[in-house]
Design a protein around this motif. Structure first.
Motif, PDB file in Angstrom:
ATOM      1  N   ILE A   5     -29.815 -70.265  54.040  1.00 34.59           N
ATOM      2  CA  ILE A   5     -30.324 -69.588  52.690  1.00 34.59           C
ATOM      3  C   ILE A   5     -29.475 -68.369  52.266  1.00 34.59           C
ATOM      4  O   ILE A   5     -28.960 -68.207  51.299  1.00 34.59           O
ATOM      5  CB  ILE A   5     -31.784 -68.960  52.861  1.00 34.59           C
ATOM      6  N   HIS A   6     -29.219 -67.545  53.389  1.00 31.53           N
ATOM      7  CA  HIS A   6     -28.281 -66.529  53.156  1.00 31.53           C
ATOM      8  C   HIS A   6     -26.798 -66.888  52.585  1.00 31.53           C
ATOM      9  O   HIS A   6     -26.551 -65.974  51.539  1.00 31.53           O
ATOM     10  CB  HIS A   6     -27.993 -65.580  54.598  1.00 31.53           C
ATOM     11  N   VAL A   7     -26.362 -67.760  52.985  1.00 26.52           N
ATOM     12  CA  VAL A   7     -25.254 -68.021  52.725  1.00 26.52           C
ATOM     13  C   VAL A   7     -25.308 -68.676  50.832  1.00 26.52           C
ATOM     14  O   VAL A   7     -24.370 -68.349  50.143  1.00 26.52           O
ATOM     15  CB  VAL A   7     -24.366 -69.225  53.647  1.00 26.52           C
ATOM     16  N   LYS A  12     -24.267 -67.893  45.007  1.00 23.93           N
ATOM     17  CA  LYS A  12     -24.951 -67.764  43.901  1.00 23.93           C
ATOM     18  C   LYS A  12     -25.217 -66.197  43.419  1.00 23.93           C
ATOM     19  O   LYS A  12     -25.679 -65.991  42.239  1.00 23.93           O
ATOM     20  CB  LYS A  12     -26.581 -68.297  43.822  1.00 23.93           C
ATOM     21  N   ARG A  13     -24.729 -65.330  44.190  1.00 22.26           N
ATOM     22  CA  ARG A  13     -25.028 -63.932  44.017  1.00 22.26           C
ATOM     23  C   ARG A  13     -26.291 -63.506  43.580  1.00 22.26           C
ATOM     24  O   ARG A  13     -26.561 -63.032  42.439  1.00 22.26           O
ATOM     25  CB  ARG A  13     -24.024 -63.403  43.263  1.00 22.26           C
ATOM     26  N   ILE A  14     -27.446 -63.871  44.438  1.00 21.17           N
ATOM     27  CA  ILE A  14     -28.712 -63.507  43.983  1.00 21.17           C
ATOM     28  C   ILE A  14     -29.311 -62.786  44.801  1.00 21.17           C
ATOM     29  O   ILE A  14     -29.188 -62.874  46.142  1.00 21.17           O
ATOM     30  CB  ILE A  14     -29.514 -64.982  43.940  1.00 21.17           C
ATOM     31  N   LEU A  19     -34.778 -65.162  44.445  1.00 22.10           N
ATOM     32  CA  LEU A  19     -35.001 -66.110  45.107  1.00 22.10           C
ATOM     33  C   LEU A  19     -36.440 -66.383  45.225  1.00 22.10           C
ATOM     34  O   LEU A  19     -37.048 -67.516  44.821  1.00 22.10           O
ATOM     35  CB  LEU A  19     -34.324 -66.416  46.366  1.00 22.10           C
ATOM     36  N   ALA A  20     -37.177 -65.439  45.836  1.00 22.19           N
ATOM     37  CA  ALA A  20     -38.578 -65.341  45.871  1.00 22.19           C
ATOM     38  C   ALA A  20     -39.456 -65.779  44.685  1.00 22.19           C
ATOM     39  O   ALA A  20     -39.984 -66.536  44.752  1.00 22.19           O
ATOM     40  CB  ALA A  20     -39.100 -63.923  46.324  1.00 22.19           C
ATOM     41  N   GLU A  21     -39.087 -65.162  43.501  1.00 19.27           N
ATOM     42  CA  GLU A  21     -39.473 -65.395  42.441  1.00 19.27           C
ATOM     43  C   GLU A  21     -39.264 -66.465  42.154  1.00 19.27           C
ATOM     44  O   GLU A  21     -40.365 -67.499  41.407  1.00 19.27           O
ATOM     45  CB  GLU A  21     -39.189 -64.314  41.225  1.00 19.27           C
ATOM     46  N   PHE A  52     -30.956 -74.494  44.714  1.00 23.20           N
ATOM     47  CA  PHE A  52     -29.561 -74.423  45.071  1.00 23.20           C
ATOM     48  C   PHE A  52     -28.897 -75.987  44.887  1.00 23.20           C
ATOM     49  O   PHE A  52     -27.814 -76.081  45.031  1.00 23.20           O
ATOM     50  CB  PHE A  52     -29.239 -74.021  46.536  1.00 23.20           C
ATOM     51  N   ASP A  53     -30.026 -76.652  44.286  1.00 20.94           N
ATOM     52  CA  ASP A  53     -29.102 -77.856  44.048  1.00 20.94           C
ATOM     53  C   ASP A  53     -28.610 -78.884  45.113  1.00 20.94           C
ATOM     54  O   ASP A  53     -27.455 -79.286  45.077  1.00 20.94           O
ATOM     55  CB  ASP A  53     -28.287 -77.883  42.699  1.00 20.94           C
ATOM     56  N   LYS A  54     -29.188 -78.779  46.087  1.00 21.35           N
ATOM     57  CA  LYS A  54     -28.834 -79.400  47.527  1.00 21.35           C
ATOM     58  C   LYS A  54     -29.835 -80.040  48.084  1.00 21.35           C
ATOM     59  O   LYS A  54     -31.145 -79.720  48.039  1.00 21.35           O
ATOM     60  CB  LYS A  54     -27.886 -78.276  48.381  1.00 21.35           C
TER      61      LYS A  54
END
Lengths: 66, 66
Positions: A5-7, A12-14, A19-21, A52-54
């Motif tokens: 997730i971190h990566v 995405k520079r988020i 992400l939580a929201e 993340f579309d994965k």
DNA sequence: CTTAAATGTAAAGTTTGCTTTACATTTGAA
DNA sequence: TTCAAATGTAAAGCAAACTTTACATTTAAG
């Protein structure tokens, strides 16, 4: 269980809060997931993967001890 | 959240007990999952998907209310 | 350097995943 | 039809997911 997730978030520079929201959990939940403090439900995993579309497998990986 | 465990199991002609043992949970857990009584962890979802040799998304699908 | 945003962390509380035990019902093969 | 295997279901209990509140630390932009 480990995750990237971190990566993905860095790519995405988020922020964790963003992400939580986006996936409907608290910021602390994302923080704890990144710190591997616990294993998410498959619902949350699917939402994160979709965001993340994965595929789930690209972000969440089983380890021997799982 | 809905899943196709029942179908996958029918294709492979395996019992709930067999699948349970293969993925390391109790038979009641598999039974409850098939009855959509609860949402599994991503660890269990990954193990089930791996057992059926399919991606998580092929077996577990988000619904609007998730 | 200063300040705000982002991240880390902690504690208490609620909900839910999953277990064990136990029993009832259904299904299928002999 | 009979008997065993498979499935359904229920209740009690434990552990873990996730929340909220709150505060401390790090990072980055001005």
């Amino acid at each position: 269980m480990k995750n990237t997730i971190h990566v993905e978030r860095a790519i995405k520079r988020i922020t964790q809060a963003d992400l939580a929201e986006a996936v409907g959990v608290s910021r602390q939940t994302i923080n704890a997931l990144e710190a591997s403090k616990y294993v998410p439900s498959v619902v949350l995993a699917l939402k994160i993967a979709r965001y993340f579309d994965k595929p789930v497998e690209a972000i969440f990986e089983l380890e021997k001890e799982d």
